[in-house]
Design a protein around this motif. Structure first.
Motif, PDB file in Angstrom:
ATOM      1  N   SER A  58       0.881  -1.156   0.185  1.00  0.00           N
ATOM      2  CA  SER A  58       0.022   0.225  -0.129  1.00  0.00           C
ATOM      3  C   SER A  58       0.807   1.198   0.024  1.00  0.00           C
ATOM      4  O   SER A  58       0.515   2.173  -0.579  1.00  0.00           O
ATOM      5  CB  SER A  58      -0.923  -0.092   1.316  1.00  0.00           C
ATOM      6  N   ALA A  59       2.026   1.185   0.804  1.00  0.00           N
ATOM      7  CA  ALA A  59       2.924   2.442   0.729  1.00  0.00           C
ATOM      8  C   ALA A  59       3.536   2.565  -0.551  1.00  0.00           C
ATOM      9  O   ALA A  59       3.718   3.755  -1.012  1.00  0.00           O
ATOM     10  CB  ALA A  59       4.075   2.039   1.617  1.00  0.00           C
ATOM     11  N   ALA A  60       3.813   1.592  -1.203  1.00  0.00           N
ATOM     12  CA  ALA A  60       4.380   1.753  -2.652  1.00  0.00           C
ATOM     13  C   ALA A  60       3.402   2.333  -3.670  1.00  0.00           C
ATOM     14  O   ALA A  60       3.817   2.963  -4.404  1.00  0.00           O
ATOM     15  CB  ALA A  60       4.996   0.225  -3.112  1.00  0.00           C
ATOM     16  N   ILE A  61       2.101   1.878  -3.567  1.00  0.00           N
ATOM     17  CA  ILE A  61       1.062   2.393  -4.413  1.00  0.00           C
ATOM     18  C   ILE A  61       0.974   3.919  -4.270  1.00  0.00           C
ATOM     19  O   ILE A  61       0.894   4.622  -5.058  1.00  0.00           O
ATOM     20  CB  ILE A  61      -0.182   1.832  -4.157  1.00  0.00           C
ATOM     21  N   ILE A  62       0.966   4.213  -3.147  1.00  0.00           N
ATOM     22  CA  ILE A  62       0.827   5.790  -2.673  1.00  0.00           C
ATOM     23  C   ILE A  62       2.049   6.300  -3.252  1.00  0.00           C
ATOM     24  O   ILE A  62       1.754   7.601  -3.873  1.00  0.00           O
ATOM     25  CB  ILE A  62       0.717   6.139  -1.154  1.00  0.00           C
ATOM     26  N   VAL A  63       3.103   5.957  -3.029  1.00  0.00           N
ATOM     27  CA  VAL A  63       4.365   6.812  -3.597  1.00  0.00           C
ATOM     28  C   VAL A  63       4.143   6.923  -4.976  1.00  0.00           C
ATOM     29  O   VAL A  63       4.312   8.032  -5.700  1.00  0.00           O
ATOM     30  CB  VAL A  63       5.768   6.253  -3.207  1.00  0.00           C
ATOM     31  N   LEU A  64       3.826   5.725  -5.601  1.00  0.00           N
ATOM     32  CA  LEU A  64       3.915   5.571  -7.187  1.00  0.00           C
ATOM     33  C   LEU A  64       2.784   6.697  -7.871  1.00  0.00           C
ATOM     34  O   LEU A  64       3.204   7.391  -8.719  1.00  0.00           O
ATOM     35  CB  LEU A  64       3.676   4.081  -7.725  1.00  0.00           C
ATOM     36  N   TYR A  65       1.788   6.734  -7.150  1.00  0.00           N
ATOM     37  CA  TYR A  65       0.375   7.263  -7.757  1.00  0.00           C
ATOM     38  C   TYR A  65       0.594   8.810  -7.235  1.00  0.00           C
ATOM     39  O   TYR A  65       0.290   9.832  -8.106  1.00  0.00           O
ATOM     40  CB  TYR A  65      -0.670   6.853  -7.326  1.00  0.00           C
ATOM     41  N   TYR A  66       1.323   9.327  -6.202  1.00  0.00           N
ATOM     42  CA  TYR A  66       1.424  10.565  -6.035  1.00  0.00           C
ATOM     43  C   TYR A  66       2.377  11.314  -6.945  1.00  0.00           C
ATOM     44  O   TYR A  66       2.326  12.297  -7.539  1.00  0.00           O
ATOM     45  CB  TYR A  66       2.022  10.914  -4.469  1.00  0.00           C
ATOM     46  N   LEU A  67       3.355  10.598  -7.158  1.00  0.00           N
ATOM     47  CA  LEU A  67       4.526  10.970  -8.170  1.00  0.00           C
ATOM     48  C   LEU A  67       3.880  11.079  -9.631  1.00  0.00           C
ATOM     49  O   LEU A  67       4.048  12.026 -10.575  1.00  0.00           O
ATOM     50  CB  LEU A  67       5.814  10.263  -8.184  1.00  0.00           C
ATOM     51  N   LEU A  68       2.893  10.076  -9.971  1.00  0.00           N
ATOM     52  CA  LEU A  68       2.298  10.116 -11.172  1.00  0.00           C
ATOM     53  C   LEU A  68       1.317  11.299 -11.322  1.00  0.00           C
ATOM     54  O   LEU A  68       1.442  11.963 -12.473  1.00  0.00           O
ATOM     55  CB  LEU A  68       1.639   8.846 -11.622  1.00  0.00           C
ATOM     56  N   GLU A  69       0.743  11.541 -10.263  1.00  0.00           N
ATOM     57  CA  GLU A  69      -0.166  12.764 -10.386  1.00  0.00           C
ATOM     58  C   GLU A  69       0.686  14.180 -10.477  1.00  0.00           C
ATOM     59  O   GLU A  69       0.075  14.996 -11.323  1.00  0.00           O
ATOM     60  CB  GLU A  69      -0.910  12.786  -8.883  1.00  0.00           C
ATOM     61  N   LYS A  70       1.714  14.059  -9.775  1.00  0.00           N
ATOM     62  CA  LYS A  70       2.438  15.520  -9.908  1.00  0.00           C
ATOM     63  C   LYS A  70       3.166  15.558 -11.262  1.00  0.00           C
ATOM     64  O   LYS A  70       3.352  16.625 -11.828  1.00  0.00           O
ATOM     65  CB  LYS A  70       3.770  15.361  -9.126  1.00  0.00           C
ATOM     66  N   LYS A  71       3.390  14.486 -11.862  1.00  0.00           N
ATOM     67  CA  LYS A  71       3.898  14.439 -13.435  1.00  0.00           C
ATOM     68  C   LYS A  71       2.928  14.606 -14.418  1.00  0.00           C
ATOM     69  O   LYS A  71       3.062  15.520 -15.250  1.00  0.00           O
ATOM     70  CB  LYS A  71       4.673  12.802 -13.644  1.00  0.00           C
ATOM     71  N   ASN A  72       1.815  14.052 -14.361  1.00  0.00           N
ATOM     72  CA  ASN A  72       0.744  14.125 -15.292  1.00  0.00           C
ATOM     73  C   ASN A  72      -0.321  15.239 -15.033  1.00  0.00           C
ATOM     74  O   ASN A  72      -0.897  15.617 -15.808  1.00  0.00           O
ATOM     75  CB  ASN A  72       0.105  12.689 -15.451  1.00  0.00           C
ATOM     76  N   GLY A  73      -0.202  15.941 -13.952  1.00  0.00           N
ATOM     77  CA  GLY A  73      -1.093  16.919 -13.748  1.00  0.00           C
ATOM     78  C   GLY A  73      -2.768  16.379 -13.408  1.00  0.00           C
ATOM     79  O   GLY A  73      -3.627  16.728 -13.987  1.00  0.00           O
ATOM     80  N   THR A  74      -2.793  15.070 -12.740  1.00  0.00           N
ATOM     81  CA  THR A  74      -3.840  14.361 -12.846  1.00  0.00           C
ATOM     82  C   THR A  74      -4.165  14.283 -11.302  1.00  0.00           C
ATOM     83  O   THR A  74      -3.546  14.288 -10.446  1.00  0.00           O
ATOM     84  CB  THR A  74      -4.149  12.827 -13.387  1.00  0.00           C
ATOM     85  N   VAL A  75      -5.625  13.609 -11.079  1.00  0.00           N
ATOM     86  CA  VAL A  75      -6.053  13.527  -9.762  1.00  0.00           C
ATOM     87  C   VAL A  75      -6.684  11.883  -9.977  1.00  0.00           C
ATOM     88  O   VAL A  75      -7.399  11.678 -10.622  1.00  0.00           O
ATOM     89  CB  VAL A  75      -7.277  14.499  -9.147  1.00  0.00           C
ATOM     90  N   SER A  76      -6.495  11.159  -9.030  1.00  0.00           N
ATOM     91  CA  SER A  76      -6.897   9.740  -8.771  1.00  0.00           C
ATOM     92  C   SER A  76      -7.526   9.587  -7.521  1.00  0.00           C
ATOM     93  O   SER A  76      -7.239   9.755  -6.252  1.00  0.00           O
ATOM     94  CB  SER A  76      -5.705   8.850  -9.039  1.00  0.00           C
ATOM     95  N   SER A  77      -8.672   8.487  -7.488  1.00  0.00           N
ATOM     96  CA  SER A  77      -9.057   8.202  -6.287  1.00  0.00           C
ATOM     97  C   SER A  77      -8.298   7.077  -5.600  1.00  0.00           C
ATOM     98  O   SER A  77      -8.620   6.871  -4.425  1.00  0.00           O
ATOM     99  CB  SER A  77     -10.594   7.875  -6.649  1.00  0.00           C
ATOM    100  N   ILE A  78      -7.330   6.760  -6.309  1.00  0.00           N
ATOM    101  CA  ILE A  78      -6.547   5.667  -5.676  1.00  0.00           C
ATOM    102  C   ILE A  78      -5.888   6.173  -4.518  1.00  0.00           C
ATOM    103  O   ILE A  78      -5.708   5.338  -3.543  1.00  0.00           O
ATOM    104  CB  ILE A  78      -5.553   5.150  -6.691  1.00  0.00           C
ATOM    105  N   LEU A  79      -5.426   7.340  -4.470  1.00  0.00           N
ATOM    106  CA  LEU A  79      -4.560   7.853  -3.538  1.00  0.00           C
ATOM    107  C   LEU A  79      -5.149   7.881  -2.175  1.00  0.00           C
ATOM    108  O   LEU A  79      -4.742   7.342  -0.878  1.00  0.00           O
ATOM    109  CB  LEU A  79      -4.093   9.149  -3.796  1.00  0.00           C
TER     110      LEU A  79
END
Length: 371
Positions: A196-217
């Motif tokens: 779960s920690a790895a998923i949060i790190v991954l998706y936070y960085l992806l949101e910052k990179k792509n300028g997106t918002v996900s309900s996953i976080l």
């Protein structure tokens, strides 16, 4: 951290690791800090760290691909790829820890079915095959039906492999600190947490990179808070049961964590950084940066959790355990620069391999929306 920074950092870690790996292959185990009395070092800790992240990623993604829970259905592609990569990083480190890596092939022709380590290698090997099948049909063939079947197989194999890895420690009656039926459950629990920690790190960085918002976080952060609470409760009870009854070897090893040589690692890094601080951030702050910080701190603490587990089980000499009440004189171990370099290789490999996969493969979930 942008993609270029991640690429440079991963390349540097890989280069450092390559130097360490070459040195290890030339000089052999003499370049390591382990001894005959203290045979397991940081390589074992790193192996457990990486493969349990791989198991945890599969278990988290299975909430969506196997059980159909939203929003986990939308993270399967990236979770499967990262799980494969972290597993291979663990195998890489374990292969370098073995004096003759090619001799591991002999296990296939002369298996010891009563050895938990045999099943560890077998189950994680099969697990990687099932992950590869899910990857093939999900990403390369776009066949959701067959990918689902492989996802089910990967889920149950991940449970079996994680619990068996715990049994590798729990079955060691000569090492009282490790021995116990709780170890398989503990490994599954902390695999979920690290995934779960790895998923949060991954998706936070992806949101910052792509300028997106996900309900996953936010959903994963809630799950992680629950897992942190359970792990903290479990860890404190594990420590208390280790001290209770003054069992030879077990009590002394627990005392090494409580107030001995590994007290700072345990209270400062495993409990403070890895469990308490992330739980505070997730329950009190609740912002996206707080979720990211909590996940990073948790992964750092989990690495020390693996390190503390491996070290505490060996710190008490066997002759003291066998001939108690002899006075306890703790054994000492410090990882050499070669060992630390090879651990860097594991992290560098994960970074480079995932960045390559993100660029070359279609991993983007459909749920991301512009901010």
């Amino acid at each position: 951290m942008n993609q270029k920074t991640g690429l440079v950092l991963s390349a540097i870690l890989t280069a450092i690791g390559a130097i360490g790996a070459v040195t290890l292959l030339i000089k052999g185990h003499g370049a390591m800090g382990t001894t005959h009395q203290f045979p397991w070092g940081i390589f074992i800790s790193a192996y457990v760290f990486f493969v349990l992240i791989g198991s945890g990623l599969c278990l988290i993604s299975s909430l969506g691909c196997v059980f159909g829970l939203e929003p986990f259905t939308r993270l399967t592609r990236r979770a499967v790829v990262l799980a494969m990569i972290t597993l291979m990083a663990g195998f890489l480190i374990m292969g370098l820890e073995t004096p003759q890596p090619l001799h591991m092939i002999y296990m296939l022709f002369s298996p010891n079915f009563s050895a938990a380590i045999f099943w560890m290698g077998s189950l994680y090997g099969v697990y990687l095959i099932f992950l590869a099948g899910e990857f093939w049909y999900l990403i390369l063939q776009n066949n959701a039906g067959k990918a689902h079947k492989f996802g089910i197989l990967a889920f149950f194999t991940a449970l079996a492999a994680s619990s068996n890895l715990g049994a590798v420690f729990g079955f060691l009656h000569a090492r009282p600190y490790w021995e116990g039926a709780y170890m398989p459950i503990y490994f599954i629990l902390t695999a979920f947490l690290s995934g779960s920690a790895a998923i949060i790190v991954l998706y936070y960085l992806l949101e910052k990179k792509n300028g997106t918002v996900s309900s996953i976080l936010p959903v994963t952060a809630k799950l992680m808070a629950l897992l942190l609470s359970i792990t903290l409760f479990f860890t404190l009870w594990k420590l208390l049961t280790g001290l209770y009854g003054d069992i030879p070897g077990k009590a002394a090893a627990s005392a090494a964590l409580l107030s001995g040589p590994y007290a700072l690692h345990f209270w400062g890094m495993e409990i403070g950084v890895g469990l308490v601080a992330p739980l505070f951030l997730l329950l009190v702050k609740r912002s996206r940066p707080a979720m990211f910080s909590a996940a990073v701190l948790s992964l750092v603490g989990i690495f020390f959790m693996r390190y503390n587990l491996v070290m505490a089980g060996q710190i008490v000499p066997l002759e003291v355990i066998d001939q108690s009440p002899l006075p306890v004189s703790y054994l000492a171990y410090s990882p050499s620069w070669v060992e630390l370099a090879v651990v860097c290789l594991g992290f560098g490999f994960v970074g480079l391999a995932y960045l390559f996969a993100e660029k070359r493969l279609n991993l983007a979930p459909t749920e991301e929306s512009p901010t």
